[in-house]
Design a protein around this motif. Structure first.
Motif, PDB file in Angstrom:
ATOM      1  N   GLU A 197      -6.122   0.554  -3.748  1.00  0.00           N
ATOM      2  CA  GLU A 197      -6.384  -0.854  -3.432  1.00  0.00           C
ATOM      3  C   GLU A 197      -5.147  -1.466  -2.782  1.00  0.00           C
ATOM      4  O   GLU A 197      -4.102  -1.626  -3.428  1.00  0.00           O
ATOM      5  N   ALA A 198      -5.270  -1.829  -1.501  1.00  0.00           N
ATOM      6  CA  ALA A 198      -4.102  -2.220  -0.710  1.00  0.00           C
ATOM      7  C   ALA A 198      -3.364  -3.425  -1.288  1.00  0.00           C
ATOM      8  O   ALA A 198      -2.128  -3.433  -1.350  1.00  0.00           O
ATOM      9  N   GLY A 199      -4.102  -4.455  -1.700  1.00  0.00           N
ATOM     10  CA  GLY A 199      -3.448  -5.650  -2.223  1.00  0.00           C
ATOM     11  C   GLY A 199      -2.645  -5.364  -3.485  1.00  0.00           C
ATOM     12  O   GLY A 199      -1.531  -5.872  -3.661  1.00  0.00           O
ATOM     13  N   LEU A 200      -3.186  -4.531  -4.368  1.00  0.00           N
ATOM     14  CA  LEU A 200      -2.487  -4.168  -5.593  1.00  0.00           C
ATOM     15  C   LEU A 200      -1.268  -3.312  -5.284  1.00  0.00           C
ATOM     16  O   LEU A 200      -0.186  -3.522  -5.847  1.00  0.00           O
ATOM     17  N   LEU A 201      -1.416  -2.367  -4.366  1.00  0.00           N
ATOM     18  CA  LEU A 201      -0.286  -1.523  -3.972  1.00  0.00           C
ATOM     19  C   LEU A 201       0.811  -2.349  -3.318  1.00  0.00           C
ATOM     20  O   LEU A 201       2.004  -2.128  -3.581  1.00  0.00           O
ATOM     21  N   ASP A 202       0.424  -3.302  -2.487  1.00  0.00           N
ATOM     22  CA  ASP A 202       1.418  -4.160  -1.823  1.00  0.00           C
ATOM     23  C   ASP A 202       2.170  -5.009  -2.843  1.00  0.00           C
ATOM     24  O   ASP A 202       3.393  -5.194  -2.731  1.00  0.00           O
ATOM     25  N   PHE A 203       1.455  -5.538  -3.828  1.00  0.00           N
ATOM     26  CA  PHE A 203       2.105  -6.327  -4.871  1.00  0.00           C
ATOM     27  C   PHE A 203       3.136  -5.478  -5.610  1.00  0.00           C
ATOM     28  O   PHE A 203       4.279  -5.900  -5.811  1.00  0.00           O
ATOM     29  N   CYS A 204       2.743  -4.268  -6.012  1.00  0.00           N
ATOM     30  CA  CYS A 204       3.659  -3.393  -6.744  1.00  0.00           C
ATOM     31  C   CYS A 204       4.856  -3.012  -5.880  1.00  0.00           C
ATOM     32  O   CYS A 204       6.003  -2.994  -6.354  1.00  0.00           O
ATOM     33  N   ASP A 205       4.608  -2.716  -4.608  1.00  0.00           N
ATOM     34  CA  ASP A 205       5.689  -2.331  -3.707  1.00  0.00           C
ATOM     35  C   ASP A 205       6.669  -3.478  -3.495  1.00  0.00           C
ATOM     36  O   ASP A 205       7.896  -3.289  -3.494  1.00  0.00           O
ATOM     37  N   THR A 206       6.152  -4.684  -3.336  1.00  0.00           N
ATOM     38  CA  THR A 206       7.010  -5.850  -3.121  1.00  0.00           C
ATOM     39  C   THR A 206       7.971  -6.059  -4.283  1.00  0.00           C
ATOM     40  O   THR A 206       9.143  -6.410  -4.090  1.00  0.00           O
ATOM     41  N   HIS A 207       7.485  -5.829  -5.483  1.00  0.00           N
ATOM     42  CA  HIS A 207       8.304  -6.098  -6.667  1.00  0.00           C
ATOM     43  C   HIS A 207       8.908  -4.830  -7.289  1.00  0.00           C
ATOM     44  O   HIS A 207       9.500  -4.888  -8.366  1.00  0.00           O
ATOM     45  N   GLY A 208       8.781  -3.719  -6.590  1.00  0.00           N
ATOM     46  CA  GLY A 208       9.381  -2.484  -7.063  1.00  0.00           C
ATOM     47  C   GLY A 208       8.827  -1.999  -8.386  1.00  0.00           C
ATOM     48  O   GLY A 208       9.559  -1.449  -9.220  1.00  0.00           O
TER      49      GLY A 208
END
Length: 256
Positions: free
Chosen positions: A167-178
């Motif tokens: 899920e792109a939005g969830l992955l992006d959130f996790c990536d943004t905050h490490g």
């Protein structure tokens, strides 16, 4: 990151093959090379950015002896037992990427990721997150902020169901905050239905009675649910807090 998978025994080959395929890694077969795993590791240690060692911790420790130089330059090393129970970030955890690699290995095999670096291990919060398809990272973050306020820096990991692994939005959130993302199967969640309000609709769609609460509690089994399932614009968030506290010693049993 270029990766290598090194099993110590031929019996671990099926697991090693699955890992090398899932990680797009080079599989080294010491029995074909007529060299010991230690010799292979010493000969090619710096040819790869990361290693997954399929062996006992004692063998790994002796095999790595003399190789580490600096956490800023050493390859990442993850240790996985042949039963795929624990994926241990062993060397270059934070700077070298072994912590993230441990989660990748864990998500491929169902193992428990083991991270001991102080920056990550001392964070007490685990988030379970479920979401509808196509949700944005901004919406995920808004839901998390509603759930835990300003405690985002206290989050150790995020957990979700395998249906949401891409899920792109969830992955992006996790990536943004490490934040590492831990994946659980519906079967795992259904076997541990730690939910305050089971959902027939969620069970119909996912095969599990709930996502956010059981994910958070399964990822942090000794923790306490401090935020039950919170819903915000198609995102569900639950938070579990896990702080170690010393336990009083128990009195020895007196034999009659």
């Amino acid at each position: 990151m270029t990766l290598a998978v090194l099993p110590v025994r031929r019996e671990a080959l099926p697991l090693a093959q699955a890992l090398s395929a899932g990680l797009n890694a080079t599989l080294l077969r010491p029995w074909d090379a007529a060299r010991s795993p230690r010799d292979l590791l010493h000969a090619q240690f710096r040819d790869f950015g990361g290693w997954v060692l399929l062996m006992a911790s004692g063998i790994a420790t002796r095999s790595l002896s003399g190789l580490p130089i600096s956490k800023l330059s050493d390859p990442a090393v993850v240790l996985l037992d042949e039963g795929a129970r624990f994926a241990v970030s062993l060397l270059s955890g934070h700077e070298g990427g072994a912590n993230a690699l441990a989660y990748r290995v864990a998500n491929l095999t169902g193992a428990t990721p083991v991270v001991t670096t102080a920056t990550e291990a001392t964070r007490p919060l685990t988030l379970g997150i479920g979401c509808r398809r196509g949700v944005t990272a901004t919406t995920v973050e808004a839901a998390v902020m509603r759930a835990i306020g300003e405690r985002l820096t206290d989050v150790r990991e995020v957990a979700t169901i395998d249906l949401k692994r891409d899920e792109a939005g969830l992955l992006d959130f996790c990536d943004t905050h490490g934040l590492p993302l831990r994946i659980f199967s519906a079967r795992d969640l259904q076997a541990r239905p730690f939910v305050t309000a089971p959902s027939a609709w969620v069970e119909h769609v996912t095969g599990a009675r709930g996502v956010s609460e059981p994910c958070a509690l399964l990822a942090s089994p000794r923790g306490t649910l401090i935020v039950p399932r919170l819903v915000h614009e198609g995102v569900t968030v639950a938070a579990v807090e896990d702080r170690w506290t010393p336990q009083p010693p128990t009195a020895p049993e007196v034999q009659a």
